[in-house]
Design a protein around this motif. Structure first.
Motif, PDB file in Angstrom:
ATOM      1  N   ALA A 167       0.845  -1.194   0.000  1.00  0.00           N
ATOM      2  CA  ALA A 167       0.000   0.000   0.000  1.00  0.00           C
ATOM      3  C   ALA A 167       0.879   1.241   0.000  1.00  0.00           C
ATOM      4  O   ALA A 167       1.724   1.410   0.892  1.00  0.00           O
ATOM      5  CB  ALA A 167      -0.924   0.011   1.203  1.00  0.00           C
ATOM      6  N   PHE A 168       0.682   2.108  -1.001  1.00  0.00           N
ATOM      7  CA  PHE A 168       1.492   3.313  -1.156  1.00  0.00           C
ATOM      8  C   PHE A 168       0.619   4.556  -0.993  1.00  0.00           C
ATOM      9  O   PHE A 168      -0.512   4.592  -1.467  1.00  0.00           O
ATOM     10  CB  PHE A 168       2.147   3.346  -2.541  1.00  0.00           C
ATOM     11  N   ARG A 169       1.181   5.556  -0.318  1.00  0.00           N
ATOM     12  CA  ARG A 169       0.501   6.838  -0.224  1.00  0.00           C
ATOM     13  C   ARG A 169       0.626   7.549  -1.558  1.00  0.00           C
ATOM     14  O   ARG A 169       1.725   7.742  -2.083  1.00  0.00           O
ATOM     15  CB  ARG A 169       1.120   7.672   0.905  1.00  0.00           C
ATOM     16  N   ALA A 170      -0.506   7.964  -2.139  1.00  0.00           N
ATOM     17  CA  ALA A 170      -0.499   8.522  -3.486  1.00  0.00           C
ATOM     18  C   ALA A 170       0.311   9.801  -3.574  1.00  0.00           C
ATOM     19  O   ALA A 170       0.950  10.069  -4.593  1.00  0.00           O
ATOM     20  CB  ALA A 170      -1.932   8.773  -3.959  1.00  0.00           C
ATOM     21  N   ALA A 171       0.309  10.604  -2.533  1.00  0.00           N
ATOM     22  CA  ALA A 171       0.951  11.909  -2.596  1.00  0.00           C
ATOM     23  C   ALA A 171       2.445  11.823  -2.854  1.00  0.00           C
ATOM     24  O   ALA A 171       3.011  12.646  -3.573  1.00  0.00           O
ATOM     25  CB  ALA A 171       0.697  12.686  -1.303  1.00  0.00           C
ATOM     26  N   ASP A 172       3.102  10.804  -2.290  1.00  0.00           N
ATOM     27  CA  ASP A 172       4.558  10.738  -2.416  1.00  0.00           C
ATOM     28  C   ASP A 172       5.102   9.334  -2.638  1.00  0.00           C
ATOM     29  O   ASP A 172       6.310   9.131  -2.700  1.00  0.00           O
ATOM     30  CB  ASP A 172       5.234  11.345  -1.185  1.00  0.00           C
ATOM     31  N   GLY A 173       4.237   8.319  -2.768  1.00  0.00           N
ATOM     32  CA  GLY A 173       4.698   6.958  -3.012  1.00  0.00           C
ATOM     33  C   GLY A 173       5.268   6.258  -1.799  1.00  0.00           C
ATOM     34  O   GLY A 173       5.874   5.190  -1.929  1.00  0.00           O
ATOM     35  N   ASP A 174       5.062   6.816  -0.608  1.00  0.00           N
ATOM     36  CA  ASP A 174       5.592   6.201   0.608  1.00  0.00           C
ATOM     37  C   ASP A 174       4.880   4.873   0.869  1.00  0.00           C
ATOM     38  O   ASP A 174       3.647   4.794   0.829  1.00  0.00           O
ATOM     39  CB  ASP A 174       5.394   7.158   1.791  1.00  0.00           C
ATOM     40  N   LEU A 175       5.663   3.824   1.155  1.00  0.00           N
ATOM     41  CA  LEU A 175       5.089   2.516   1.481  1.00  0.00           C
ATOM     42  C   LEU A 175       4.544   2.577   2.907  1.00  0.00           C
ATOM     43  O   LEU A 175       5.298   2.717   3.868  1.00  0.00           O
ATOM     44  CB  LEU A 175       6.149   1.423   1.353  1.00  0.00           C
ATOM     45  N   ARG A 176       3.222   2.447   3.056  1.00  0.00           N
ATOM     46  CA  ARG A 176       2.593   2.606   4.362  1.00  0.00           C
ATOM     47  C   ARG A 176       2.374   1.287   5.080  1.00  0.00           C
ATOM     48  O   ARG A 176       2.471   1.204   6.287  1.00  0.00           O
ATOM     49  CB  ARG A 176       1.260   3.347   4.212  1.00  0.00           C
ATOM     50  N   TRP A 177       2.041   0.244   4.351  1.00  0.00           N
ATOM     51  CA  TRP A 177       1.919  -1.062   4.987  1.00  0.00           C
ATOM     52  C   TRP A 177       2.085  -2.165   3.942  1.00  0.00           C
ATOM     53  O   TRP A 177       1.963  -1.930   2.745  1.00  0.00           O
ATOM     54  CB  TRP A 177       0.597  -1.213   5.753  1.00  0.00           C
ATOM     55  N   LEU A 178       2.374  -3.351   4.446  1.00  0.00           N
ATOM     56  CA  LEU A 178       2.656  -4.502   3.590  1.00  0.00           C
ATOM     57  C   LEU A 178       1.992  -5.724   4.206  1.00  0.00           C
ATOM     58  O   LEU A 178       2.141  -5.991   5.405  1.00  0.00           O
ATOM     59  CB  LEU A 178       4.170  -4.709   3.478  1.00  0.00           C
ATOM     60  N   LEU A 179       1.259  -6.470   3.395  1.00  0.00           N
ATOM     61  CA  LEU A 179       0.610  -7.701   3.844  1.00  0.00           C
ATOM     62  C   LEU A 179       1.112  -8.845   2.983  1.00  0.00           C
ATOM     63  O   LEU A 179       0.889  -8.859   1.770  1.00  0.00           O
ATOM     64  CB  LEU A 179      -0.916  -7.568   3.728  1.00  0.00           C
ATOM     65  N   THR A 180       1.802  -9.789   3.591  1.00  0.00           N
ATOM     66  CA  THR A 180       2.337 -10.923   2.837  1.00  0.00           C
ATOM     67  C   THR A 180       1.355 -12.089   2.883  1.00  0.00           C
ATOM     68  O   THR A 180       0.606 -12.268   3.852  1.00  0.00           O
ATOM     69  CB  THR A 180       3.694 -11.368   3.410  1.00  0.00           C
ATOM     70  N   ALA A 181       1.378 -12.889   1.826  1.00  0.00           N
ATOM     71  CA  ALA A 181       0.515 -14.063   1.778  1.00  0.00           C
ATOM     72  C   ALA A 181       1.014 -15.099   2.780  1.00  0.00           C
ATOM     73  O   ALA A 181       2.213 -15.224   3.020  1.00  0.00           O
ATOM     74  CB  ALA A 181       0.513 -14.650   0.368  1.00  0.00           C
ATOM     75  N   ARG A 182       0.089 -15.827   3.358  1.00  0.00           N
ATOM     76  CA  ARG A 182       0.467 -16.876   4.304  1.00  0.00           C
ATOM     77  C   ARG A 182       1.118 -18.037   3.558  1.00  0.00           C
ATOM     78  O   ARG A 182       0.966 -18.192   2.355  1.00  0.00           O
ATOM     79  CB  ARG A 182      -0.773 -17.354   5.066  1.00  0.00           C
ATOM     80  N   ASP A 183       1.825 -18.881   4.300  1.00  0.00           N
ATOM     81  CA  ASP A 183       2.458 -20.056   3.695  1.00  0.00           C
ATOM     82  C   ASP A 183       1.399 -20.910   3.005  1.00  0.00           C
ATOM     83  O   ASP A 183       0.354 -21.234   3.590  1.00  0.00           O
ATOM     84  CB  ASP A 183       3.173 -20.881   4.758  1.00  0.00           C
ATOM     85  N   GLY A 184       1.688 -21.269   1.766  1.00  0.00           N
ATOM     86  CA  GLY A 184       0.759 -22.101   1.009  1.00  0.00           C
ATOM     87  C   GLY A 184      -0.402 -21.348   0.406  1.00  0.00           C
ATOM     88  O   GLY A 184      -1.314 -21.966  -0.162  1.00  0.00           O
ATOM     89  N   CYS A 185      -0.408 -20.017   0.519  1.00  0.00           N
ATOM     90  CA  CYS A 185      -1.491 -19.196  -0.022  1.00  0.00           C
ATOM     91  C   CYS A 185      -0.932 -18.165  -0.991  1.00  0.00           C
ATOM     92  O   CYS A 185       0.273 -17.880  -0.976  1.00  0.00           O
ATOM     93  CB  CYS A 185      -2.240 -18.477   1.106  1.00  0.00           C
ATOM     94  N   ALA A 186      -1.795 -17.599  -1.805  1.00  0.00           N
ATOM     95  CA  ALA A 186      -1.386 -16.556  -2.746  1.00  0.00           C
ATOM     96  C   ALA A 186      -2.577 -15.651  -3.025  1.00  0.00           C
ATOM     97  O   ALA A 186      -3.710 -16.130  -3.142  1.00  0.00           O
ATOM     98  CB  ALA A 186      -0.868 -17.161  -4.047  1.00  0.00           C
ATOM     99  N   PHE A 187      -2.334 -14.360  -3.112  1.00  0.00           N
ATOM    100  CA  PHE A 187      -3.397 -13.413  -3.459  1.00  0.00           C
ATOM    101  C   PHE A 187      -3.708 -13.526  -4.951  1.00  0.00           C
ATOM    102  O   PHE A 187      -2.833 -13.781  -5.772  1.00  0.00           O
ATOM    103  CB  PHE A 187      -2.969 -11.983  -3.135  1.00  0.00           C
ATOM    104  N   ASP A 188      -4.971 -13.311  -5.290  1.00  0.00           N
ATOM    105  CA  ASP A 188      -5.406 -13.368  -6.683  1.00  0.00           C
ATOM    106  C   ASP A 188      -5.946 -11.999  -7.086  1.00  0.00           C
ATOM    107  O   ASP A 188      -7.096 -11.657  -6.762  1.00  0.00           O
ATOM    108  CB  ASP A 188      -6.490 -14.427  -6.863  1.00  0.00           C
ATOM    109  N   PRO A 189      -5.152 -11.181  -7.796  1.00  0.00           N
ATOM    110  CA  PRO A 189      -5.609  -9.849  -8.185  1.00  0.00           C
ATOM    111  C   PRO A 189      -6.859  -9.845  -9.056  1.00  0.00           C
ATOM    112  O   PRO A 189      -7.583  -8.846  -9.100  1.00  0.00           O
ATOM    113  CB  PRO A 189      -4.418  -9.270  -8.952  1.00  0.00           C
TER     114      PRO A 189
END
Length: 252
Positions: A167-189
């Motif tokens: 997740a990036f702040r639009a104003a300056d591209g700062d990375l605000r938070w990160l959520l990693t997939a759990r073991d054996g899982c994957a996000f589906d965009p």
């Protein structure tokens, strides 16, 4: 001997000039940015689209091109528009934000139509997401759904990749938070949904356990969990209008 050394030094200096010039040019455009201005924005509405290998702004009434933004060695695969912003996902896994405000500097750059100073004024930030380029390689259709707005004004942008949500702040591209997939899982965009300010992302897992593991719920402040105390996303010096730092009630 001294004359020979002087001659060799002079020859080396002359040969080095093109390399020095090339190095300076590379530093000016470290991401291969090429920004071309065609016409000053008119009073009408500015629209943005992907056209070939560039992101292009044009007058939605007349169709007149205003500017085009490209990057050497890559091409845009997906685009998300927000007030004053044009977020683009590129084939090399880079995410960029281009300023679309009409009162931004309108002149051509010092080196002609593709002036680097114009690009620096118009391209706010670049962010590379690890592993995204390899996942997109040969499958450009996968880019759909990767860029997701996390609030109505798109003040926060989520980049959904199989291994993580950034997740990036639009104003300056700062990375605000990160959520990693759990073991054996994957996000589906390709499987996401927005509801009441919440972004739901499919997260299928190999073990097919509880259904809740196969779904992630996030908002501008990060993953929604009971009793969380998230950080705020405002710029330095701004108040905490987004609710950061306050306890959040469990999802209903």
């Amino acid at each position: 001997m001294d004359r020979t050394r002087l001659a060799l030094t002079a020859v080396a200096a002359v040969l080095a000039l093109p390399l020095v010039t090339a190095a300076q040019h590379t530093r000016q455009t470290p991401y291969g940015d090429r920004f071309e201005t065609f016409a000053a924005p008119a009073a009408g509405r500015t629209a943005v689209r992907i056209r070939g290998a560039v992101v292009e702004a044009y007058d939605s009434g007349t169709g007149a091109r205003q500017w085009a933004y490209g990057r050497r060695g890559s091409r845009p695969l997906a685009l998300r528009r927000a007030p004053g912003h044009a977020f683009a996902l590129w084939a090399d896994g880079m995410v960029t934000d281009t300023d679309t405000d009409t009162d931004t500097a309108r002149g051509r750059g010092a080196d002609g139509d593709t002036g680097t100073d114009t690009a620096h004024r118009r391209v706010r930030w670049h962010r590379a997401v690890p592993g995204l380029a390899g996942w997109l390689a040969g499958r450009p259709e996968r880019a759909a759904g990767v860029l997701q707005a996390l609030d109505p004004g798109a003040r926060m942008l989520a980049v959904v990749a199989p291994g993580r949500v950034s997740a990036f702040r639009a104003a300056d591209g700062d990375l605000r938070w990160l959520l990693t997939a759990r073991d054996g899982c994957a996000f589906d965009p390709a499987r996401t949904a927005h509801t009441r300010g919440v972004l739901l992302i499919a997260r299928p897992c190999r073990d097919r356990g509880a259904w809740s593991r196969a779904l992630a719920a996030v908002d501008a402040l990060g993953e929604i969990t009971e009793g969380r105390t998230p950080l705020g996303n405002g710029l330095p010096g701004e108040g905490r209008a987004d609710g950061g730092g306050n306890r959040v009630a469990p999802p209903s």
